[in-house]
Structures are given as C-alpha cells and as structure tokens.
Design an enzyme around this catalytic site. Structure first.
Site, PDB file in Angstrom:
ATOM      1  CE1 TYR A 133     -28.451 -72.783 -50.237  1.00 54.81           C
ATOM      2  CE2 TYR A 133     -27.069 -74.628 -49.557  1.00 54.81           C
ATOM      3  CZ  TYR A 133     -28.270 -74.150 -50.061  1.00 54.81           C
ATOM      4  OH  TYR A 133     -29.271 -75.027 -50.389  1.00 54.81           O
ATOM      5  CB  SER A 152     -29.765 -77.439 -47.391  1.00 58.52           C
ATOM      6  OG  SER A 152     -28.585 -78.143 -47.734  1.00 58.52           O
ATOM      7  CE  LYS A 198     -31.681 -72.994 -48.577  1.00 58.82           C
ATOM      8  NZ  LYS A 198     -32.984 -72.694 -49.212  1.00 58.82           N
TER       9      LYS A 198
HETATM   10  P1  NAD Z   1     -32.981 -74.057 -58.562  1.00 60.35           P
HETATM   11  O1  NAD Z   1     -31.999 -72.945 -58.670  1.00 60.35           O
HETATM   12  O2  NAD Z   1     -33.105 -74.988 -59.722  1.00 60.35           O
HETATM   13  O3  NAD Z   1     -34.427 -73.467 -58.252  1.00 60.35           O
HETATM   14  C1  NAD Z   1     -34.625 -72.273 -57.532  1.00 60.35           C
HETATM   15  C2  NAD Z   1     -35.635 -71.446 -58.312  1.00 60.35           C
HETATM   16  O4  NAD Z   1     -35.889 -70.242 -57.606  1.00 60.35           O
HETATM   17  C3  NAD Z   1     -35.118 -71.037 -59.693  1.00 60.35           C
HETATM   18  O5  NAD Z   1     -36.128 -71.297 -60.660  1.00 60.35           O
HETATM   19  C4  NAD Z   1     -34.856 -69.532 -59.563  1.00 60.35           C
HETATM   20  O6  NAD Z   1     -35.052 -68.861 -60.783  1.00 60.35           O
HETATM   21  C5  NAD Z   1     -35.886 -69.150 -58.504  1.00 60.35           C
HETATM   22  N1  NAD Z   1     -35.533 -67.968 -57.700  1.00 60.35           N
HETATM   23  C6  NAD Z   1     -34.368 -67.697 -57.057  1.00 60.35           C
HETATM   24  N2  NAD Z   1     -34.462 -66.539 -56.383  1.00 60.35           N
HETATM   25  C7  NAD Z   1     -35.726 -66.085 -56.584  1.00 60.35           C
HETATM   26  C8  NAD Z   1     -36.435 -64.926 -56.131  1.00 60.35           C
HETATM   27  N3  NAD Z   1     -35.861 -64.034 -55.333  1.00 60.35           N
HETATM   28  N4  NAD Z   1     -37.712 -64.783 -56.506  1.00 60.35           N
HETATM   29  C9  NAD Z   1     -38.312 -65.687 -57.315  1.00 60.35           C
HETATM   30  N5  NAD Z   1     -37.701 -66.779 -57.785  1.00 60.35           N
HETATM   31  C10 NAD Z   1     -36.417 -66.971 -57.411  1.00 60.35           C
HETATM   32  O7  NAD Z   1     -32.654 -74.856 -57.234  1.00 60.35           O
HETATM   33  P2  NAD Z   1     -33.218 -76.230 -56.688  1.00 60.35           P
HETATM   34  O8  NAD Z   1     -32.140 -77.233 -56.749  1.00 60.35           O
HETATM   35  O9  NAD Z   1     -34.523 -76.533 -57.307  1.00 60.35           O
HETATM   36  O10 NAD Z   1     -33.406 -75.852 -55.153  1.00 60.35           O
HETATM   37  C11 NAD Z   1     -34.647 -75.401 -54.643  1.00 60.35           C
HETATM   38  C12 NAD Z   1     -34.482 -75.069 -53.177  1.00 60.35           C
HETATM   39  O11 NAD Z   1     -33.990 -76.213 -52.490  1.00 60.35           O
HETATM   40  C13 NAD Z   1     -33.480 -73.943 -52.891  1.00 60.35           C
HETATM   41  O12 NAD Z   1     -33.979 -73.154 -51.839  1.00 60.35           O
HETATM   42  C14 NAD Z   1     -32.234 -74.683 -52.461  1.00 60.35           C
HETATM   43  O13 NAD Z   1     -31.443 -73.914 -51.589  1.00 60.35           O
HETATM   44  C15 NAD Z   1     -32.839 -75.889 -51.736  1.00 60.35           C
HETATM   45  N6  NAD Z   1     -31.926 -77.042 -51.727  1.00 60.35           N
HETATM   46  C16 NAD Z   1     -31.405 -77.516 -52.889  1.00 60.35           C
HETATM   47  C17 NAD Z   1     -30.502 -78.579 -52.871  1.00 60.35           C
HETATM   48  C18 NAD Z   1     -29.874 -79.096 -54.136  1.00 60.35           C
HETATM   49  O14 NAD Z   1     -28.817 -79.723 -54.059  1.00 60.35           O
HETATM   50  N7  NAD Z   1     -30.470 -78.901 -55.308  1.00 60.35           N
HETATM   51  C19 NAD Z   1     -30.149 -79.160 -51.650  1.00 60.35           C
HETATM   52  C20 NAD Z   1     -30.729 -78.677 -50.482  1.00 60.35           C
HETATM   53  C21 NAD Z   1     -31.618 -77.604 -50.535  1.00 60.35           C
HETATM   54  N1  UFG Z   2     -17.505 -84.543 -56.222  1.00 63.90           N
HETATM   55  C1  UFG Z   2     -16.426 -84.929 -57.011  1.00 63.90           C
HETATM   56  N2  UFG Z   2     -16.250 -84.280 -58.205  1.00 63.90           N
HETATM   57  C2  UFG Z   2     -17.078 -83.291 -58.642  1.00 63.90           C
HETATM   58  C3  UFG Z   2     -18.171 -82.905 -57.829  1.00 63.90           C
HETATM   59  C4  UFG Z   2     -18.341 -83.553 -56.611  1.00 63.90           C
HETATM   60  O1  UFG Z   2     -15.668 -85.810 -56.657  1.00 63.90           O
HETATM   61  O2  UFG Z   2     -16.857 -82.728 -59.731  1.00 63.90           O
HETATM   62  C5  UFG Z   2     -17.723 -85.255 -54.948  1.00 63.90           C
HETATM   63  C6  UFG Z   2     -17.673 -84.364 -53.724  1.00 63.90           C
HETATM   64  O3  UFG Z   2     -16.358 -84.225 -53.282  1.00 63.90           O
HETATM   65  C7  UFG Z   2     -18.578 -85.118 -52.760  1.00 63.90           C
HETATM   66  C8  UFG Z   2     -19.626 -85.760 -53.682  1.00 63.90           C
HETATM   67  O4  UFG Z   2     -19.026 -85.793 -54.972  1.00 63.90           O
HETATM   68  O5  UFG Z   2     -17.866 -86.161 -52.137  1.00 63.90           O
HETATM   69  C9  UFG Z   2     -20.921 -84.968 -53.764  1.00 63.90           C
HETATM   70  O6  UFG Z   2     -20.626 -83.617 -54.103  1.00 63.90           O
HETATM   71  P1  UFG Z   2     -21.767 -82.584 -54.521  1.00 63.90           P
HETATM   72  O7  UFG Z   2     -21.104 -81.285 -54.835  1.00 63.90           O
HETATM   73  O8  UFG Z   2     -22.652 -83.189 -55.558  1.00 63.90           O
HETATM   74  O9  UFG Z   2     -22.666 -82.486 -53.203  1.00 63.90           O
HETATM   75  P2  UFG Z   2     -22.259 -81.964 -51.756  1.00 63.90           P
HETATM   76  O10 UFG Z   2     -22.660 -83.046 -50.814  1.00 63.90           O
HETATM   77  O11 UFG Z   2     -20.886 -81.480 -51.670  1.00 63.90           O
HETATM   78  O12 UFG Z   2     -23.185 -80.682 -51.637  1.00 63.90           O
HETATM   79  C10 UFG Z   2     -24.592 -80.797 -51.604  1.00 63.90           C
HETATM   80  C11 UFG Z   2     -25.245 -79.537 -52.148  1.00 63.90           C
HETATM   81  C12 UFG Z   2     -24.917 -78.366 -51.284  1.00 63.90           C
HETATM   82  C13 UFG Z   2     -25.240 -78.667 -49.859  1.00 63.90           C
HETATM   83  C14 UFG Z   2     -24.567 -79.949 -49.425  1.00 63.90           C
HETATM   84  C15 UFG Z   2     -24.894 -80.370 -48.042  1.00 63.90           C
HETATM   85  O13 UFG Z   2     -24.789 -79.278 -53.459  1.00 63.90           O
HETATM   86  O14 UFG Z   2     -25.712 -77.282 -51.692  1.00 63.90           O
HETATM   87  O15 UFG Z   2     -24.948 -80.996 -50.292  1.00 63.90           O
HETATM   88  O16 UFG Z   2     -26.216 -80.723 -47.966  1.00 63.90           O
HETATM   89  F1  UFG Z   2     -24.795 -77.652 -49.095  1.00 63.90           F
END
Ligand code: NAD
Ligand code: UFG
Length: 339
Positions: free
Chosen positions: A150, A126, A154
């Site tokens: 978190y 991430s 990572k």
């Molecule tokens: P998500 O929660 O929708 O998907 C994660 C999946 O993993 C879920 O289906 C959950 O049930 C499964 N899971 C969790 N722990 C598990 C375990 N121990 N064994 C088996 N299954 C398990 O999340 P996502 O948004 O699809 O994110 C996927 C990956 O990408 C994550 O590792 C997350 O940290 C990373 N990521 C997500 C974002 C974001 O904003 N969505 C940003 C950067 C990185």
């Molecule tokens: N925001 C609002 N109102 C809300 C939610 C978000 O104004 O209800 C704003 C935040 O302040 C930020 C922007 O919208 O300026 C984006 O916020 P998000 O929460 O959607 O995303 P972030 O960039 O804060 O966080 C995301 C992921 C995290 C990750 C981070 C850095 O959700 O898991 O990017 O990569 F850690």
C-alpha cells in the site's frame, strides 16, 4: 458559476466530508466512485447537510473512456483523487490489486487529464510513505521508506506525478500526506463505517462504546512512549476536508508541485484516545493490553508547518472533538448507512 471539481472516491470517508467542504467554499463537487468501499446512500445524507446532493457518476477511475467522456461533457476545473484501496494487510496479501487500483488508476486519470488539458490535481497520499523513522516530528524532507505494498503504491504515484509536473510546468499538483484521519461531520449524518472488523483504532473504539464489540485489544503496552502504547497524529476529517479546499485555492494561485503533510503536529497515545472517547461518550471502554502488531511503529506525528506556510491551513479540532463527532455518528448509525 461554481467551478466543478471532479472528486474520485468522493463517496468514501474522506471524500464525502470533502464534498461538504467544497460545497461550503463555493465549488460544485462531481463524484466518480465505483462504490467498492462505500454506500450510495451517502448522497442522501450529503443532500441533508449541503442542501442538495452532489452529482455522482458510478464508474471506475481506471475506465479511460468514461473519464474522457466526463472531461468532454463537464467543465471540470480540477480533480481531487481519493479513489483507491487503503488496507495495509490486504495490500500484503493481494499486492496486484493495490498496484492496479492505486497506481494504474492514478496513471489513467492523469493521462485523461492531460488529454483534456485539466492540470489541477490533488492526490491523497499517506504518512505511510515515511515508514519507520525515529526523527519526530516528521517533515516532508524525511526519507521515504514504506514497508508494505500500500505504501509503495502511494510512493510510486507521488513519483509519477512529480515527474509529470516536471515535464510540463502547466501542472498544478498537490500531494497531501495524511496522518491518521478520524472523526465525522458534526451533524452525525456522515462518517466512517468499515466493513467487518475495523483495523483502525478509532472505529474499533467506537464500536466497543456502542456495544458492537466486547473490548479493544491494545496492540502493545511496552513501547518507548509515556504510557507504553502507540502514539499517532489523529486529524479530524473535517480539518482534512478543509485542507483540500485550501490546496485547491493554492493551486489556483500557483502552478508547480507541493508535497505537504496534513496532521496536527500532536501525538496521542492509544490509552489517551480511549480516555477521550470515554469522556465524549459517557461509556466505559473495555480494553486489554496485548502483543504489539507486526509492522507498527512506536510513534509518529507530523510537522505541519509547511502546510501552514503554503496553504494557510492548520488543524483546528482536537482529540475531544474528534471523539465527540465519531461518537455522534456511531451512536446514530451503529450499522453505518444501513442504520
Ligand atoms: P474510502 O475507502 O472510504 O474511500 C475511497 C473511495 O474510493 C471509496 O468510496 C471507494 O468505493 C472508491 N474507489 C476505490 N477504488 C476505486 C476505483 N478504482 N474507481 C472508483 N472509485 C474507487 O477511503 P478513505 O479513508 O476516504 O481514503 C481516501 C484516500 O485517502 C485513499 O486514497 C486512501 O489511500 C487515502 N488515505 C486514507 C487514510 C485513512 O486512514 N483513511 C490515510 C492516508 C491516506
Ligand atoms: N491500535 C490498537 N488496537 C486496534 C487498532 C489499533 O491498539 O485495534 C493501535 C495501533 O497499534 C497504533 C494506533 O492504535 O498504535 C493507531 O492504529 P491505526 O491502525 O488506527 O493507525 P495506523 O497508524 O497503524 O495506520 C494508519 C492508516 C494506515 C497508514 C498508517 C500510516 O490506517 O493506512 O496510518 O500513515 F498506512
């Protein structure tokens, strides 16, 4: 024969979309998921998009015996590791759950792969590993200084996998640092449905548009950005999904370690997202500008040049399509897969 790719967390938001891209590219996804943050009904939807449901196993990535069985029984060519927990706030209140799931889970998986001589691994990292930085766009060489458990989890996995690759050149490891994944498959059949009140901007905005929430609280209107609201690099989830296919193809060509940003290289403010969503949905989005959210940075966006040079991948979809696809999913499925 389609190569089998083990997709941990493949029932989740990014994983389910990646199953679509894998199938389209001629791979056979095999999902391992414990459904702690997803819904098994996603597979019915995937069947409608792909033509047949991907195979799935319900189980935990920390279950070594289960992994050993899977690697013994299935001709797994590579692994995409999405499974993990992803809430920044929850990681602060329950850090052990994050270290256990994200770090321990990844180590168990890597050990099982090593034992089975499967050396191709794509890991979901991430942009949170960068923490606060003033230098924009953010390149992969930027110092890593995550600000919460978190992000630390990572970074630790990235380090462990880099050390593993250094120990044995047969490994083909790609660390993908996603910026802000949003949007949904263009069919509107799969998408993101957070449990409870969304923390992230796009799901919150779409829940306001569909009438589930009254108004958006904009977290800060006094940032040093063009309109005072936070700026982020939103990237369409199908672009991300295709990035994983490109990473697999790259790993087929070349062993080693690659660490790559997946983003668009373009920043969009909170108010620009609100306006784009209004255009896409034809609804007005009520909002109120409130205080900053603790821990937020003013701006962050990726330098995606290395991903383009290495993988030949670049994001194709802009903010209007991200909003249009989020809206199609939200409108057809106001309560996610229960709808
Ligand atoms: P998500 O929660 O929708 O998907 C994660 C999946 O993993 C879920 O289906 C959950 O049930 C499964 N899971 C969790 N722990 C598990 C375990 N121990 N064994 C088996 N299954 C398990 O999340 P996502 O948004 O699809 O994110 C996927 C990956 O990408 C994550 O590792 C997350 O940290 C990373 N990521 C997500 C974002 C974001 O904003 N969505 C940003 C950067 C990185
Ligand atoms: N925001 C609002 N109102 C809300 C939610 C978000 O104004 O209800 C704003 C935040 O302040 C930020 C922007 O919208 O300026 C984006 O916020 P998000 O929460 O959607 O995303 P972030 O960039 O804060 O966080 C995301 C992921 C995290 C990750 C981070 C850095 O959700 O898991 O990017 O990569 F850690």
């Amino acid at each position: 024969m389609s190569p089998t790719i083990l997709v941990t967390g493949g029932a989740g938001f990014i994983g389910s979309h990646t199953c679509v891209a894998l199938a389209a590219a001629g791979y056979a996804p095999l999902v391992l998921d414990n459904f702690c943050n997803s819904d098994v009904r996603v597979f019915e939807r995937l069947a409608r998009i792909i033509g047949s449901a991907p195979r799935f196993v319900e189980g935990d990535v920390r279950d070594r015996a289960l992994l050993d069985r899977l690697f013994a029984e299935q001709p797994i060519a590579g692994v995409i590791h999405f499974a993990g927990l992803k809430s920044v706030g929850e990681s602060v209140s329950d850090p052990l759950a994050y270290y256990d799931n994200n770090v321990h889970g990844s180590l168990v998986l890597a050990a099982a792969m090593e034992a089975a001589s499967v050396h191709t691994l794509i890991f979901s990292s991430s942009a949170t590993v960068y923490g606060a930085t003033d230098r924009l766009p953010i390149g992969e060489g930027e110092a890593l200084q995550p600000t919460n458990p978190y992000g630390h989890s990572k970074q630790m996995v990235e380090q462990a996998l880099a050390d593993l690759q250094r120990s044995d050149p047969r490994w083909r490891i790609t660390l993908l640092r996603y910026f802000n994944p949003v949007g949904a498959h263009e069919s509107g059949l799969i998408g993101e449905h957070p449990h409870g009140k969304p923390n992230n901007l796009m799901p919150y905005v779409s829940q306001v548009a569909v009438g589930l929430r009254d108004k958006l609280a904009v977290h800060g209107g006094d940032y040093p950005t063009p309109d005072g609201t936070g700026v982020r690099d939103y990237v369409h989830v199908m672009d991300l999904a295709e990035g994983h296919v490109a990473a697999l193809r790259h790993a087929e060509r070349q062993a080693g370690l690659a660490t790559l940003n997946l983003g668009t290289g373009r920043g969009t403010s909170v108010l620009e997202v609100v306006k784009a969503f209004e255009r896409a949905s034809g609804r007005s989005i009520a909002y109120e500008i409130g205080p900053r959210r603790t821990g937020d940075v003013p701006s962050n966006w990726a330098d995606p040049a290395l991903a383009q040079a290495t993988l030949g991948w670049r994001a194709q979809r802009g903010i209007d399509q991200m909003c249009a696809d989020s809206w199609r999913w939200q409108q057809a499925n106001p309560r996610g897969y229960e709808s």
